[in-house]
Design a protein around this motif. Structure first.
Motif, PDB file in Angstrom:
ATOM      1  N   THR A 181       9.962  -8.442  -4.330  1.00 46.76           N
ATOM      2  CA  THR A 181       8.847  -7.606  -4.771  1.00 46.76           C
ATOM      3  C   THR A 181       7.894  -7.355  -3.608  1.00 46.76           C
ATOM      4  O   THR A 181       7.414  -6.229  -3.403  1.00 46.76           O
ATOM      5  CB  THR A 181       8.074  -8.288  -5.918  1.00 46.76           C
ATOM      6  N   LEU A 182       7.638  -8.406  -2.875  1.00 50.74           N
ATOM      7  CA  LEU A 182       6.750  -8.301  -1.718  1.00 50.74           C
ATOM      8  C   LEU A 182       7.301  -7.281  -0.710  1.00 50.74           C
ATOM      9  O   LEU A 182       6.561  -6.438  -0.202  1.00 50.74           O
ATOM     10  CB  LEU A 182       6.604  -9.681  -1.060  1.00 50.74           C
ATOM     11  N   ILE A 183       8.586  -7.352  -0.463  1.00 48.73           N
ATOM     12  CA  ILE A 183       9.210  -6.429   0.497  1.00 48.73           C
ATOM     13  C   ILE A 183       9.055  -4.983   0.010  1.00 48.73           C
ATOM     14  O   ILE A 183       8.663  -4.106   0.775  1.00 48.73           O
ATOM     15  CB  ILE A 183      10.712  -6.784   0.686  1.00 48.73           C
ATOM     16  N   SER A 184       9.325  -4.768  -1.259  1.00 46.74           N
ATOM     17  CA  SER A 184       9.182  -3.412  -1.810  1.00 46.74           C
ATOM     18  C   SER A 184       7.747  -2.928  -1.668  1.00 46.74           C
ATOM     19  O   SER A 184       7.504  -1.773  -1.306  1.00 46.74           O
ATOM     20  CB  SER A 184       9.539  -3.396  -3.293  1.00 46.74           C
ATOM     21  N   HIS A 185       6.848  -3.826  -1.952  1.00 42.02           N
ATOM     22  CA  HIS A 185       5.425  -3.490  -1.883  1.00 42.02           C
ATOM     23  C   HIS A 185       5.041  -3.091  -0.455  1.00 42.02           C
ATOM     24  O   HIS A 185       4.399  -2.057  -0.243  1.00 42.02           O
ATOM     25  CB  HIS A 185       4.618  -4.715  -2.345  1.00 42.02           C
ATOM     26  N   VAL A 186       5.468  -3.882   0.517  1.00 39.49           N
ATOM     27  CA  VAL A 186       5.157  -3.599   1.919  1.00 39.49           C
ATOM     28  C   VAL A 186       5.787  -2.265   2.332  1.00 39.49           C
ATOM     29  O   VAL A 186       5.139  -1.438   2.988  1.00 39.49           O
ATOM     30  CB  VAL A 186       5.624  -4.760   2.829  1.00 39.49           C
ATOM     31  N   ALA A 187       7.022  -2.056   1.928  1.00 40.13           N
ATOM     32  CA  ALA A 187       7.715  -0.812   2.294  1.00 40.13           C
ATOM     33  C   ALA A 187       6.973   0.395   1.744  1.00 40.13           C
ATOM     34  O   ALA A 187       6.814   1.409   2.433  1.00 40.13           O
ATOM     35  CB  ALA A 187       9.140  -0.846   1.768  1.00 40.13           C
ATOM     36  N   THR A 188       6.488   0.288   0.505  1.00 42.67           N
ATOM     37  CA  THR A 188       5.760   1.399  -0.096  1.00 42.67           C
ATOM     38  C   THR A 188       4.478   1.685   0.680  1.00 42.67           C
ATOM     39  O   THR A 188       4.137   2.835   0.952  1.00 42.67           O
ATOM     40  CB  THR A 188       5.421   1.079  -1.562  1.00 42.67           C
ATOM     41  N   LYS A 189       3.790   0.591   1.044  1.00 46.74           N
ATOM     42  CA  LYS A 189       2.545   0.766   1.807  1.00 46.74           C
ATOM     43  C   LYS A 189       2.806   1.430   3.150  1.00 46.74           C
ATOM     44  O   LYS A 189       2.044   2.280   3.601  1.00 46.74           O
ATOM     45  CB  LYS A 189       1.889  -0.604   2.023  1.00 46.74           C
ATOM     46  N   LEU A 190       3.898   1.012   3.792  1.00 47.14           N
ATOM     47  CA  LEU A 190       4.254   1.584   5.089  1.00 47.14           C
ATOM     48  C   LEU A 190       4.587   3.063   4.931  1.00 47.14           C
ATOM     49  O   LEU A 190       4.134   3.902   5.716  1.00 47.14           O
ATOM     50  CB  LEU A 190       5.456   0.840   5.678  1.00 47.14           C
ATOM     51  N   ALA A 191       5.324   3.358   3.894  1.00 44.06           N
ATOM     52  CA  ALA A 191       5.704   4.753   3.656  1.00 44.06           C
ATOM     53  C   ALA A 191       4.478   5.604   3.356  1.00 44.06           C
ATOM     54  O   ALA A 191       4.396   6.772   3.764  1.00 44.06           O
ATOM     55  CB  ALA A 191       6.700   4.829   2.515  1.00 44.06           C
ATOM     56  N   ASP A 192       3.497   4.991   2.679  1.00 41.99           N
ATOM     57  CA  ASP A 192       2.255   5.714   2.387  1.00 41.99           C
ATOM     58  C   ASP A 192       1.569   6.178   3.667  1.00 41.99           C
ATOM     59  O   ASP A 192       1.043   7.288   3.742  1.00 41.99           O
ATOM     60  CB  ASP A 192       1.300   4.807   1.592  1.00 41.99           C
ATOM     61  N   LYS A 193       1.592   5.307   4.666  1.00 38.44           N
ATOM     62  CA  LYS A 193       0.981   5.654   5.950  1.00 38.44           C
ATOM     63  C   LYS A 193       1.670   6.869   6.558  1.00 38.44           C
ATOM     64  O   LYS A 193       1.017   7.747   7.110  1.00 38.44           O
ATOM     65  CB  LYS A 193       1.058   4.465   6.922  1.00 38.44           C
ATOM     66  N   PHE A 194       2.982   6.871   6.437  1.00 38.64           N
ATOM     67  CA  PHE A 194       3.727   8.015   6.978  1.00 38.64           C
ATOM     68  C   PHE A 194       3.377   9.282   6.208  1.00 38.64           C
ATOM     69  O   PHE A 194       3.294  10.358   6.773  1.00 38.64           O
ATOM     70  CB  PHE A 194       5.238   7.756   6.904  1.00 38.64           C
ATOM     71  N   ASN A 195       3.176   9.127   4.916  1.00 37.83           N
ATOM     72  CA  ASN A 195       2.831  10.287   4.110  1.00 37.83           C
ATOM     73  C   ASN A 195       1.467  10.865   4.521  1.00 37.83           C
ATOM     74  O   ASN A 195       1.283  12.073   4.550  1.00 37.83           O
ATOM     75  CB  ASN A 195       2.813   9.914   2.627  1.00 37.83           C
ATOM     76  N   GLU A 196       0.557   9.943   4.871  1.00 32.02           N
ATOM     77  CA  GLU A 196      -0.743  10.401   5.383  1.00 32.02           C
ATOM     78  C   GLU A 196      -0.543  11.203   6.655  1.00 32.02           C
ATOM     79  O   GLU A 196      -1.144  12.250   6.871  1.00 32.02           O
ATOM     80  CB  GLU A 196      -1.656   9.196   5.678  1.00 32.02           C
TER      81      GLU A 196
END
Lengths: 514, 213
Positions: free
Chosen positions: A454-469
């Protein structure tokens, strides 16, 4: 022998009369033309007349058939070569079935008995008797020649193969032997006319001779085959046992290979491949892309995974040897226990990955406490909070998408390496634990796996969010989209590595239950 | 990091002889007097150069405690080199060498290079095992011998590198089959024969600067 001979005979018939009854008139026509030709020949070459003695007639007939045989050969050579091995096979097949009694019969009683049966079978062909004779001799000759050469070739091939150290004959080698066999059949056909000029008695004794020859060569095939198999077996055992009495190591080794590919090997290969590719990229002045496997190795994830695999294997071997030693109810009971543990370790595939991560520390601590071993998830949590800090403070105006990607992949690789390292450590600690409580341990490990993934998924989503910005301001939209895809891809990899590490712990749990 | 070969090492010996300290001195060039007991196995890695070739040493530092003995045995497999360590100030650690050696020989491949190390050579005043005794033991069992100090770093570098050199020589002699990973040797990516389609990647000049930060 009779059966095999007539089988030969029949198959030869089939060869020449594929749909025997229907085709016969045609054959007669062609025979008639051949007879004409032969009559011409008579005028030129021989002084024989039709009124002369039967033996001469037979001679003539044999000449005819000879001629005919040549003709037929010319008409259908491909079927010839194809068909003959079949008849050989039939010979080979029937020979083992013949008991030794039968051979004795031949020796003790008069030698003519089987020959008479042989001659009896010739009249069944009616007007085509001589035609049939030719068939029998030529086929038997070719068959026996073929069998001998095959036995020689095969046994020779096998010994040479064995000598070269391989346990089994190479298919290519065998194929080569087969193809080299074909010219031999043709040789057999060419030598035919000599046999035919011997007349009936010669021919009959020839048949006996040939049938015996077929039989002996048949025996040779069987014996030689058995010897060869025995040699192969012995050699294989020797090679396998070399420096490994009782196959302890081999068993372990085979176990690895039979079950599934070893993940650490695959990862290492992938890593090395990527390193080579990176080098090429560098040479071409391209920006170096962060490679997950390399980073995972740098954070010692790979070596911990490898060690965990070794530990798991060791436990597995222990379990297997225990299972082999048990019988009856004990065995069933143990198998049930093993299955129960596996069931306890089934991960529920829930897709609601964005669980609450605020109580991550409590969750991990809670899960670990059930196992009663001294292990902490502090380092993993610290790495995670550092990553969160970095993401919070990052200045997207300064940080390029390549830098962002490198950092993102490194974060994923590091978290995964730490998670795998923890699983390895848990495995070691469980194995030295005094009092095991398998059910609790399984429960804890399931919780841990779910929490960490779950933690890994969470981190990946956050990282992807940065790219989306970044995507909203950048002109390199395609490039960024690719990087986002890559982040999700590697996070999926991370999760599967963690789940794999968890799976490797199952034998450790099972060992604790016995 | 790109390398020509990767060698797997194991460090074995009684608890408290300084196995983890030797590793730390070799990889980080520092000494830590108080050290947590090793659980199972820990890892260290360093790049060295032999004969102009980059070699990665991957070192498996095992727990010396009796309780972990059965676990650590499962890690011996596939090691190319072993450092068998005793403490020159504690005779019992020397007396246990035979057991360790038997264990190592039984659970690893027969070509494994074993280096016998008498550690804590800085503590001369408390010495219980003479250097000659170590030498004799090594000679008797066909090992390489060296006295080291993880504290002063004396001979530490040499111990690791000489072992690697010995392995390297065995490779040159053809004793080790480098394609068999059970020997504890892995070929580096740029030497991998599986990538013949990439001739440019083998460029020796580029291999030094390769790898990630």
């Amino acid at each position: 022998m009779e059966t095999s001979d007539s089988e030969c005979f029949e198959s030869a018939d089939e060869e020449f009369y594929p749909e025997s009854n229907n085709k016969k008139p045609q054959k007669q026509e062609s025979i008639a033309s051949v007879v004409e030709q032969i009559e011409e020949l008579k005028v030129v070459a021989t002084t024989t007349t039709v009124e002369e003695q039967p033996t001469k007639e037979i001679k003539n007939k044999t000449v005819k058939t000879n001629k005919l045989g040549v003709k037929v050969n010319k008409v259908s050579p491909p079927t010839e070569t194809k068909e003959i091995p079949e008849t050989i096979n039939k010979n080979e097949e029937t020979i083992p079935e013949q008991s030794k009694d039968e051979i004795n019969l031949w020796d003790d009683d008069d030698d003519w008995e089987p020959v008479e049966q042989e001659t009896k079978s010739i009249p069944t062909n009616l007007g085509w008797s001589s035609w049939g004779n030719w068939d029998v001799t030529s086929l038997l000759n070719t068959a026996s020649a073929g069998v001998t050469t095959i036995t020689n070739h095969v046994s020779h091939g096998l010994t040479s193969v064995l000598e070269s150290g391989i346990g089994a004959p190479d298919p290519e080698e065998l194929a080569r032997i087969n193809s080299s066999e074909k010219p031999k059949f043709e040789d057999g056909n060419h030598s035919e006319p000599i046999n035919l000029s011997f007349g009936l008695s010669n021919f009959v004794s020839g048949v006996t001779h040939i049938t015996k020859l077929v039989e002996t060569t048949g025996n040779k095939v069987v014996k030689g085959g058995l010897d060869t198999l025995e040699t192969i077996g012995k050699k294989t055992m020797e090679v396998l046992q070399e420096g490994d009495p009782g196959f302890k190591k081999k068993r372990a080794f085979l176990k690895i290979n039979s079950n599934k590919p070893v993940l650490s090997h695959i990862l290492r290969e992938a890593k090395e491949k990527a390193e080579v590719e990176n080098k090429l990229l560098e040479e071409r002045q391209f920006a170096r892309k962060a490679n997950y496997e390399s980073l995972f190795d740098d954070h010692q994830g790979l070596v911990h995974l490898e060690a965990l695999e070794m530990l798991s294997k060791q436990c597995d071997i222990k379990l297997q040897s225990l299972l082999e030693s048990l019988t009856g109810d004990d065995l069933i009971e143990l198998q049930e226990t093993m299955n129960q543990i596996e069931e306890l370790c089934e991960l529920v595939d829930d897709d609601d990955e964005l669980e609450d991560t605020s109580q991550m520390k409590e969750k991990l601590d809670g899960a670990v406490s059930e196992m009663h071993i001294n292990i902490s998830y502090e380092k993993l949590l610290n790495t995670w909070s550092e990553a969160e800090d970095w993401l919070r403070n990052i200045n997207l105006a300064i940080c390029s998408e390549v830098e962002l990607h490198e950092q993102a992949i490194d974060t994923l690789a590091q978290l995964t390496a730490l998670a795998v390292e923890r699983f390895h450590k848990i495995g070691e600690l469980l194995l030295v634990k005094e009092h095991r409580s398998t059910a609790d341990e399984a429960d804890s490990l399931v919780q841990l796996t779910v929490t960490v993934t779950t933690l890994i998924s969470h981190v990946a989503t956050k990282l992807a969010d940065k790219f989306n910005e970044k995507l909203t301001t950048s002109t390199y939209k395609d490039e960024i989209n690719k990087l986002i895809t890559n982040i999700y891809f590697e996070s999926a990899n991370s999760i599967s590595y963690i789940k794999n590490a968890f799976q490797l712990l199952i034998p450790v749990l099972q060992v604790g239950a016995i | 990091m790109s390398y020509a070969y990767l060698f797997k090492y194991i460090i074995i010996g009684d608890t408290g002889v300084g196995k983890s300290c030797l590793l730390l001195q070799f990889t980080d060039k520092r000494f830590q007097p108080v050290h947590d007991l090793t659980i199972g196995v820990e890892f260290g890695a360093r790049m060295i150069t032999i004969d102009g070739k980059q070699i990665k040493l991957q070192i498996w530092d095992t727990a010396g405690q009796e309780a972990f003995r059965s676990i650590t045995r499962s890690y011996y497999r596939g090691a190319a080199g072993a450092l068998l360590v005793y403490d020159i100030t504690r005779r019992e650690t020397f007396n246990h060498l035979t057991t360790w050696l038997e264990d190592a020989r039984q659970h690893s491949n027969s070509n494994m290079v074993i280096m016998l190390i008498g550690n804590k050579s800085d503590l001369e005043s408390r010495r219980e095992v003479k250097k000659e005794e170590g030498e004799a033991f090594a000679r008797e069992h066909g090992l390489v011998f060296m006295e080291t100090s993880a504290k002063t770093a004396a001979n530490v570098e040499e111990a690791f590198i000489n072992t690697a050199r010995e392995i390297y020589e065995k490779i040159q002699e053809g004793v080790f089959d480098i394609n068999n990973e059970a020997n504890g040797i892995k070929i580096g990516p740029q030497h991998s024969p599986t990538n013949p389609s990439l001739p440019g990647a083998g460029g020796q000049g580029g291999s030094q600067g390769g790898g990630c930060c």
